[in-house]
Design a protein around this motif. Structure first.
Motif, PDB file in Angstrom:
ATOM      1  N   ILE A   1     -16.581 -11.884   7.716  1.00  0.00           N
ATOM      2  CA  ILE A   1     -16.469 -10.786   6.739  1.00  0.00           C
ATOM      3  C   ILE A   1     -15.801  -9.858   7.459  1.00  0.00           C
ATOM      4  N   VAL A   2     -16.418  -9.269   8.387  1.00  0.00           N
ATOM      5  CA  VAL A   2     -15.495  -8.048   9.166  1.00  0.00           C
ATOM      6  C   VAL A   2     -14.158  -8.672   9.333  1.00  0.00           C
ATOM      7  N   TRP A   3     -13.954  -9.762  10.032  1.00  0.00           N
ATOM      8  CA  TRP A   3     -12.431  -9.799  10.301  1.00  0.00           C
ATOM      9  C   TRP A   3     -11.450  -9.988   9.108  1.00  0.00           C
ATOM     10  N   LEU A   4     -12.363 -10.669   7.903  1.00  0.00           N
ATOM     11  CA  LEU A   4     -11.481 -10.873   6.733  1.00  0.00           C
ATOM     12  C   LEU A   4     -11.041  -9.311   6.167  1.00  0.00           C
ATOM     13  N   VAL A   5     -11.772  -8.654   6.377  1.00  0.00           N
ATOM     14  CA  VAL A   5     -11.753  -7.103   5.697  1.00  0.00           C
ATOM     15  C   VAL A   5     -10.720  -6.554   6.643  1.00  0.00           C
ATOM     16  N   LEU A   6     -10.814  -6.546   7.894  1.00  0.00           N
ATOM     17  CA  LEU A   6      -9.747  -6.073   8.808  1.00  0.00           C
ATOM     18  C   LEU A   6      -8.310  -6.852   8.452  1.00  0.00           C
ATOM     19  N   PHE A   7      -8.372  -8.190   8.646  1.00  0.00           N
ATOM     20  CA  PHE A   7      -7.112  -8.562   8.095  1.00  0.00           C
ATOM     21  C   PHE A   7      -6.525  -8.182   6.669  1.00  0.00           C
ATOM     22  N   LEU A   8      -7.282  -8.061   5.852  1.00  0.00           N
ATOM     23  CA  LEU A   8      -6.845  -7.845   4.413  1.00  0.00           C
ATOM     24  C   LEU A   8      -6.082  -6.390   4.531  1.00  0.00           C
ATOM     25  N   GLY A   9      -6.788  -5.326   5.376  1.00  0.00           N
ATOM     26  CA  GLY A   9      -6.312  -4.095   5.365  1.00  0.00           C
ATOM     27  C   GLY A   9      -4.984  -4.145   6.051  1.00  0.00           C
ATOM     28  N   CYS A  10      -4.876  -4.707   7.107  1.00  0.00           N
ATOM     29  CA  CYS A  10      -3.509  -4.875   7.909  1.00  0.00           C
ATOM     30  C   CYS A  10      -2.347  -5.612   6.956  1.00  0.00           C
ATOM     31  N   ALA A  11      -3.073  -6.461   6.333  1.00  0.00           N
ATOM     32  CA  ALA A  11      -1.926  -7.268   5.408  1.00  0.00           C
ATOM     33  C   ALA A  11      -1.442  -6.489   4.219  1.00  0.00           C
ATOM     34  N   GLY A  12      -2.238  -5.535   3.543  1.00  0.00           N
ATOM     35  CA  GLY A  12      -2.062  -4.558   2.779  1.00  0.00           C
ATOM     36  C   GLY A  12      -1.147  -3.343   3.266  1.00  0.00           C
ATOM     37  N   PHE A  13      -1.442  -3.104   4.398  1.00  0.00           N
ATOM     38  CA  PHE A  13      -0.072  -2.108   4.966  1.00  0.00           C
ATOM     39  C   PHE A  13       0.950  -2.445   5.189  1.00  0.00           C
ATOM     40  N   VAL A  14       0.994  -3.760   5.874  1.00  0.00           N
ATOM     41  CA  VAL A  14       2.293  -4.563   6.032  1.00  0.00           C
ATOM     42  C   VAL A  14       2.932  -4.864   4.771  1.00  0.00           C
ATOM     43  N   SER A  15       2.361  -5.155   3.823  1.00  0.00           N
ATOM     44  CA  SER A  15       3.090  -5.562   2.333  1.00  0.00           C
ATOM     45  C   SER A  15       3.544  -4.101   1.713  1.00  0.00           C
ATOM     46  N   LYS A  16       2.844  -3.200   1.912  1.00  0.00           N
ATOM     47  CA  LYS A  16       3.399  -1.679   1.466  1.00  0.00           C
ATOM     48  C   LYS A  16       4.710  -1.355   2.052  1.00  0.00           C
ATOM     49  N   GLY A  17       4.471  -1.490   3.339  1.00  0.00           N
ATOM     50  CA  GLY A  17       5.989  -1.430   3.957  1.00  0.00           C
ATOM     51  C   GLY A  17       7.053  -2.112   3.600  1.00  0.00           C
ATOM     52  N   ILE A  18       6.855  -3.527   3.319  1.00  0.00           N
ATOM     53  CA  ILE A  18       7.762  -4.163   2.751  1.00  0.00           C
ATOM     54  C   ILE A  18       8.473  -3.988   1.485  1.00  0.00           C
ATOM     55  N   ILE A  19       7.424  -3.680   0.548  1.00  0.00           N
ATOM     56  CA  ILE A  19       7.650  -3.136  -0.649  1.00  0.00           C
ATOM     57  C   ILE A  19       8.610  -1.980  -0.755  1.00  0.00           C
ATOM     58  N   GLU A  20       8.198  -0.931   0.263  1.00  0.00           N
ATOM     59  CA  GLU A  20       8.916   0.239   0.202  1.00  0.00           C
ATOM     60  C   GLU A  20      10.532  -0.030   0.858  1.00  0.00           C
ATOM     61  N   VAL A  21      10.618  -1.084   1.608  1.00  0.00           N
ATOM     62  CA  VAL A  21      11.783  -1.427   2.214  1.00  0.00           C
ATOM     63  C   VAL A  21      12.812  -1.855   1.196  1.00  0.00           C
ATOM     64  N   PHE A  22      12.218  -2.782   0.305  1.00  0.00           N
ATOM     65  CA  PHE A  22      12.827  -3.362  -0.769  1.00  0.00           C
ATOM     66  C   PHE A  22      13.230  -2.442  -1.925  1.00  0.00           C
ATOM     67  N   TRP A  23      12.109  -1.328  -2.173  1.00  0.00           N
ATOM     68  CA  TRP A  23      12.563  -0.709  -3.375  1.00  0.00           C
ATOM     69  C   TRP A  23      13.653   0.492  -2.873  1.00  0.00           C
ATOM     70  N   GLU A  24      13.584   0.932  -1.591  1.00  0.00           N
ATOM     71  CA  GLU A  24      14.695   1.820  -1.229  1.00  0.00           C
ATOM     72  C   GLU A  24      15.916   1.331  -1.153  1.00  0.00           C
ATOM     73  N   SER A  25      15.920  -0.161  -0.837  1.00  0.00           N
ATOM     74  CA  SER A  25      17.544  -0.701  -0.750  1.00  0.00           C
ATOM     75  C   SER A  25      17.983  -1.029  -2.034  1.00  0.00           C
ATOM     76  N   ASN A  26      17.067  -0.904  -3.141  1.00  0.00           N
ATOM     77  CA  ASN A  26      17.651  -1.029  -4.436  1.00  0.00           C
ATOM     78  C   ASN A  26      17.628   0.216  -5.044  1.00  0.00           C
ATOM     79  N   GLY A  27      17.562   1.452  -4.380  1.00  0.00           N
ATOM     80  CA  GLY A  27      17.570   2.409  -5.088  1.00  0.00           C
ATOM     81  C   GLY A  27      16.861   2.941  -5.656  1.00  0.00           C
ATOM     82  N   LEU A  28      15.523   2.473  -5.899  1.00  0.00           N
ATOM     83  CA  LEU A  28      14.344   2.805  -6.502  1.00  0.00           C
ATOM     84  C   LEU A  28      13.392   4.032  -5.953  1.00  0.00           C
ATOM     85  N   GLY A  29      13.585   4.063  -4.887  1.00  0.00           N
ATOM     86  CA  GLY A  29      12.739   5.056  -3.960  1.00  0.00           C
ATOM     87  C   GLY A  29      13.426   6.360  -3.633  1.00  0.00           C
TER      88      GLY A  29
END
Length: 73
Positions: free
Chosen positions: A45-73
């Motif tokens: 459970i501890v490692w799952l929570v840690l992994f989900l936190g890291c995955a959320g942070f990485v996905s946020k960064g990827i979404i930001e890159v896509f939004w900025e490349s499309n002129g939305l940000g």
């Protein structure tokens, strides 16, 4: 030439800092789990929570890159 890439270098440095912080957090959690004899289910459970936190942070960064490349940000 270096002054042209200052923003990119700062961004890479910040992401590198985040990777190091996540690594240190993971190492400290592993140490605490070993010393306190946590059961296997609790460790999972501890490692799952840690992994989900890291995955959320990485996905946020990827979404930001896509939004900025499309002129939305």
């Amino acid at each position: 030439m270096l002054s042209e890439y200052v923003e990119e270098i700062e961004t890479l440095g910040l992401y590198g800092f985040y990777v190091i912080i996540f690594l240190l957090i993971g190492l400290s959690i592993q140490d605490v789990l070993k010393r306190s004899n946590v059961p296997t289910f609790g460790r999972a459970i501890v490692w799952l929570v840690l992994f989900l936190g890291c995955a959320g942070f990485v996905s946020k960064g990827i979404i930001e890159v896509f939004w900025e490349s499309n002129g939305l940000g």
